[in-house]
Each structure stands twice: as C-alpha cells, then as structure tokens.
Design an enzyme around this catalytic site. Structure first.
Site, PDB file in Angstrom:
ATOM      1  N   ASP A  94      -5.393  18.311 -15.379  1.00 13.86           N
ATOM      2  CA  ASP A  94      -5.686  16.974 -15.906  1.00 13.86           C
ATOM      3  C   ASP A  94      -5.201  16.963 -17.359  1.00 13.86           C
ATOM      4  OD1 ASP A  94      -6.874  14.746 -17.126  1.00 13.86           O
ATOM      5  OD2 ASP A  94      -8.674  14.850 -15.868  1.00 13.86           O
ATOM      6  N   TYR A 133     -14.185  16.473 -16.837  1.00 14.85           N
ATOM      7  CA  TYR A 133     -14.670  15.100 -16.821  1.00 14.85           C
ATOM      8  C   TYR A 133     -15.841  15.005 -15.833  1.00 14.85           C
ATOM      9  CZ  TYR A 133     -14.680  10.091 -16.129  1.00 14.85           C
ATOM     10  OH  TYR A 133     -15.055   8.780 -16.040  1.00 14.85           O
ATOM     11  N   LYS A 187      -6.550   5.598 -20.147  1.00 12.01           N
ATOM     12  CA  LYS A 187      -6.801   6.071 -21.505  1.00 12.01           C
ATOM     13  C   LYS A 187      -5.563   5.886 -22.382  1.00 12.01           C
ATOM     14  CE  LYS A 187     -10.640   7.179 -19.503  1.00 12.01           C
ATOM     15  NZ  LYS A 187     -10.971   8.523 -19.042  1.00 12.01           N
ATOM     16  N   ARG A 216       0.847  -1.202   0.000  1.00 10.94           N
ATOM     17  CA  ARG A 216       0.000   0.000   0.000  1.00 10.94           C
ATOM     18  C   ARG A 216       0.880   1.248   0.000  1.00 10.94           C
ATOM     19  NH1 ARG A 216      -2.086   1.883   4.482  1.00 10.94           N
ATOM     20  NH2 ARG A 216      -2.576  -0.151   5.370  1.00 10.94           N
TER      21      ARG A 216
HETATM   22  C1  LIG Z   1     -11.478   9.009 -17.948  1.00  9.13           C
HETATM   23  C2  LIG Z   1     -11.059  10.327 -17.427  1.00  9.13           C
HETATM   24  C3  LIG Z   1     -10.884  10.526 -16.055  1.00  9.13           C
HETATM   25  C4  LIG Z   1     -11.168   9.445 -15.049  1.00  9.13           C
HETATM   26  O1  LIG Z   1     -10.274   8.390 -15.124  1.00  9.13           O
HETATM   27  P1  LIG Z   1     -10.643   6.886 -14.642  1.00  9.13           P
HETATM   28  O2  LIG Z   1      -9.371   6.167 -14.892  1.00  9.13           O
HETATM   29  O3  LIG Z   1     -11.789   6.421 -15.470  1.00  9.13           O
HETATM   30  O4  LIG Z   1     -10.995   6.969 -13.211  1.00  9.13           O
HETATM   31  C5  LIG Z   1     -10.458  11.759 -15.640  1.00  9.13           C
HETATM   32  N1  LIG Z   1     -10.216  12.758 -16.517  1.00  9.13           N
HETATM   33  C6  LIG Z   1     -10.378  12.606 -17.839  1.00  9.13           C
HETATM   34  C7  LIG Z   1     -10.101  13.735 -18.755  1.00  9.13           C
HETATM   35  C8  LIG Z   1     -10.805  11.382 -18.343  1.00  9.13           C
HETATM   36  O5  LIG Z   1     -10.988  11.236 -19.650  1.00  9.13           O
END
Ligand SMILES: *Cc1c(COP(=O)(O)O)cnc(C)c1O
Length: 418
Positions: free
Chosen positions: A191, A119, A216, A66
């Site tokens: 992000d 998001y 992604k 962890r």
């Molecule tokens: C998919 C996404 C998230 C969330 O990510 P997860 O891995 O699904 O929790 C956050 N920000 C953006 C821009 C995303 O496309």
C-alpha cells in the site's frame, strides 16, 4: 488531430511530466484537450461479429462499463506511468482495491503475513474477514524485521506491506522483506498511499502489486473516492477479472476527478512535505507533545531506511498529546486552518485522532493493542503557507497551555492566545 507525446516520449520524463501527460495519448471527440467523462453503461455494435471480437478481447473496444470504460482506462494508464507499471486496475475505493487484491490472490488454506500497523480497514480484513474464508493471517510487530522474516520463512502466499503506516508512520524495509518473500515464492503487495508515486516506487524495489487509495494524495482535493492497483499485466489480468465479476468498478466521473487531481500531484506534494517537515520539527519542541512520528526526523527509528527507499518523507505527521483525549478535544477545535475530519491528502490541512479516523472501525482495546493511544493525532499537511500552519498550531497550543493553568477561564485564554 491534437499533437500529444506518445508513451515512449515519457520514458525519460520526470514525475511532474508523467503526472500531466501520462495516459493522455488517446484522441478525444471534437479534438477536446481534456479526457471526456464517458457516461455510458454499454457500448453499441450493429456488426455482431465485430461486437463478438471485442467481447472476446480479439479487437480493442468497450462492451460494458463494469468491465472497462474509456475515462477509467485513461486514469489506469496515468497511474501506470507514475508507478512505472505495465498495467493498472481502478476500483471504487482504496478498500475495494485492497480487499479485491487480497481475495484475488488468497484462497482457503493459504497464509498471508503482514504487520500490526496498517490502515484500520485493512486490519479489519486481516482480523475479521480473511480468517473466516480459511486464510491464515499472521500480523507481526511492525518494527521487528527479524520476526517478519521468520514468519515469511515459514511459508506464505502473500506478504502485505504498508509503508509508511497509517497513522503511526512506521517504515518497512521493502527490499529486505521482498528478498525474504521471494525465497518462499510469495507475492508481495504494498500500500503506497502515504508515500505517493512521487516518493516511492515499490515495483522498482521488487514489489509485485502496488495499491493506492486515490481518495488521498492522488486526487488531492478530498472530493472523490477511488482505489488503484498496479503491476505486471499477468497479475493485473487476474485483478481485473475479479473486479469484473465482483463489481467494485470506479465510475467515470470519479475517474475524471482523480485524473484532474493527479496532474498537480507533484506541485502539491512538494509544498505539503516541506510544511510537514517544518511542523514535525516544531512539534518536537512542544512540551504538550510527548512523541512525534515523521520518517524525515533523524530520530525516527527507521530514518535511514526511509532515506534509502524514499525520495521524500511525505505530508503526514502524527503526534501524541500530553493529557490524551482531553487535550485533543481542546486543541483541535482551536485550529483555524484545518478541517477536523477523517481524510488525508487534500489541499486543506486535516487533523484527526486515530479514534475517529484511521482506526474508527476498531475498539479502544484493539487500538491500544495496536499501540495507538487516545492522544495520537494525525495531521495531513495541506498546501497552505507553511508559516500560517505553524502559527495556527502555536496559537492552539498557547490556548491549551493557558487552560491547563489552574483557575484559567476559557474566555480569558481565548483572548490570551489570539
Ligand atoms: C484511506 C486509506 C485506505 C483506504 O482507502 P479508501 O479510499 O478510504 O477506501 C487504505 N490505505 C491507506 C494507507 C489509507 O490511508
């Protein structure tokens, strides 16, 4: 021992080389060339003093997964190389990374400024979870940089940016907003999921903390969840401490899949954004499409900013279909080379409306208030051949057009479109 470039050897290397060799300087058991999946919850010590030194951070080593894990550490080093960050921390998902960063740096009485576009899950943290902990949240119009600057100037602890935004592909001027945040001493979080480290390095533009959903483009194969956070070690130490206690750790098998995927990030992105550009241009000529969102289009409201701060425009395009959800329901199932699914950044092309993808957590009213219409479709362009993707979209539109003509039968249209 295997010969590997040391970190210093990567200093002048390009993104493709960093993606392959970043974090891979560790020697592995049996001289394995690939990062092993270290599936161990704990690490054993017969010497209690040596164990104590590791536990206190006085000696290198591992105690409990962890806190840290060798496979996960290799991934953290790799994203660090790609974002040119001092340090990085991995999480079990992008949302775990985003929520952990916000809860690390915000406490009761603080204020965060962000934008309406982000998001859907991030938006929910801002609208539902942060306010109940006594954090004030101000969400500005995404295209209104003056409003964002005015709200920052009123004082805030965190400025949270997402650019390009999911799924509307709006662009924020990072350097301009960072300057406003620095004037009030706010921490800037970005992000960078849509841009990827290949197209945009927010740390170099003055951002303090960069977040990726590794689910992604970074992993790239739609088979794993993960989140990554990068920045200065002084900040990452706080984020790591939060993870240690709150427990949204990445497991080593997922870390391994993300490491493996990241090695081909640059090759994949080059192909994907080349096709995305072609698809965006085609969609602009399609009468059944009322608007197209892609930062690479000269008509995009912030195209100039995108050109200045991005090396490429990414592989996500969104567009609004004439006829709304009715058209969505006919067009999407006709596509041959596409998943209709709530994911993006994979090698396969993926289509989906905001209703079931980025903003599935929001109600219709909330989506409309965020400017997301029911006809908005997001396409994550995969690595298939560009011409195949274009032809596929064209035949699907031909089918929709035929059906819309009066008295047309589904069966005759299916033949005509083939
Ligand atoms: C998919 C996404 C998230 C969330 O990510 P997860 O891995 O699904 O929790 C956050 N920000 C953006 C821009 C995303 O496309």
């Amino acid at each position: 021992m295997n010969k590997k470039p040391d970190s210093a050897g990567l200093d002048n290397a390009g993104a493709g080389t960093r993606a392959v060799w970043g974090g891979e300087q560790v020697s592995h058991p049996y001289n394995a060339t690939q990062t092993p999946i270290v599936a161990s919850a704990a690490y054993g010590y017969d010497d209690i003093d040596a164990w104590y030194d590791v536990a206190l951070g006085k000696a290198p080593g591992f105690i409990y997964s962890r806190m840290s894990n060798p496979t996960v550490e290799t991934l953290e080093a790799k994203i660090g190389e790609l974002e040119m960050a001092e340090s990085a921390v991995a999480f079990s998902s992008g949302m775990a990374a985003i929520s952990s960063v916000l809860y690390t740096f915000l406490a009761h009485g603080d204020r965060v400024v962000s934008t309406k576009d982000s998001y859907g899950g991030t938006n929910k943290i801002f609208e539902e979870f942060l306010p109940r902990t006594g954090v004030a949240v101000t969400l500005c119009e995404t295209f209104d940089h003056e409003q964002i600057e005015r709200e920052i100037a009123k004082g805030c602890q965190v400025l949270y940016l997402e650019t390009p935004t999911n799924p509307t592909l709006k662009i924020l001027d990072i350097q301009r907003l960072v300057a406003a945040a620095k004037r009030v001493g706010a921490l800037v979080v970005a992000d960078n999921t849509f841009a990827t480290p290949l197209n945009q390095n927010p740390l170099a533009l003055g951002v303090d903390v960069v977040i990726h959903s590794a689910t992604k483009f970074l992993s790239g194969h739609g088979d794993v969840l993960g989140g990554l956070v990068c920045g200065k070690e002084s900040l990452m130490a706080k984020v790591r401490h939060y993870r240690e206690i709150n427990g949204a750790t990445l497991d080593p098998f997922s870390a391994y899949l993300i490491i493996r995927g990241m090695k081909t990030l640059v090759l994949r992105m080059r192909q994907q954004q080349r096709s995305a550009c072609a698809l965006a241009e085609f969609l602009c000529t399609e009468p059944l499409v009322s608007s197209v969102n892609y930062p690479g289009l000269p008509g995009h409201p912030n195209h100039a900013v995108a050109c200045a701060q991005m090396a490429g425009f990414g592989a996500i395009v969104s567009f609004v279909l004439v006829g709304g959800m009715d058209t969505v329901k006919v067009l999407l199932p006709r596509l041959r080379f596409a998943h209709c699914a709530g994911n993006l950044g994979a090698v396969e092309t993926i289509y989906g409306p905001a209703r079931t993808t980025s903003h599935v957590e929001n109600t219709l009213e909330e989506r409309l208030a965020l400017g997301i219409s029911e006809g908005l479709v997001r396409v994550s362009v995969g690595i298939e051949d560009t011409d195949d993707l274009l032809d596929d979209l064209k035949q699907a539109f031909a089918f929709v057009r035929c059906l819309r003509e009066e008295n047309s039968q589904r069966s005759t249209c299916a033949e005509a479109a083939n």
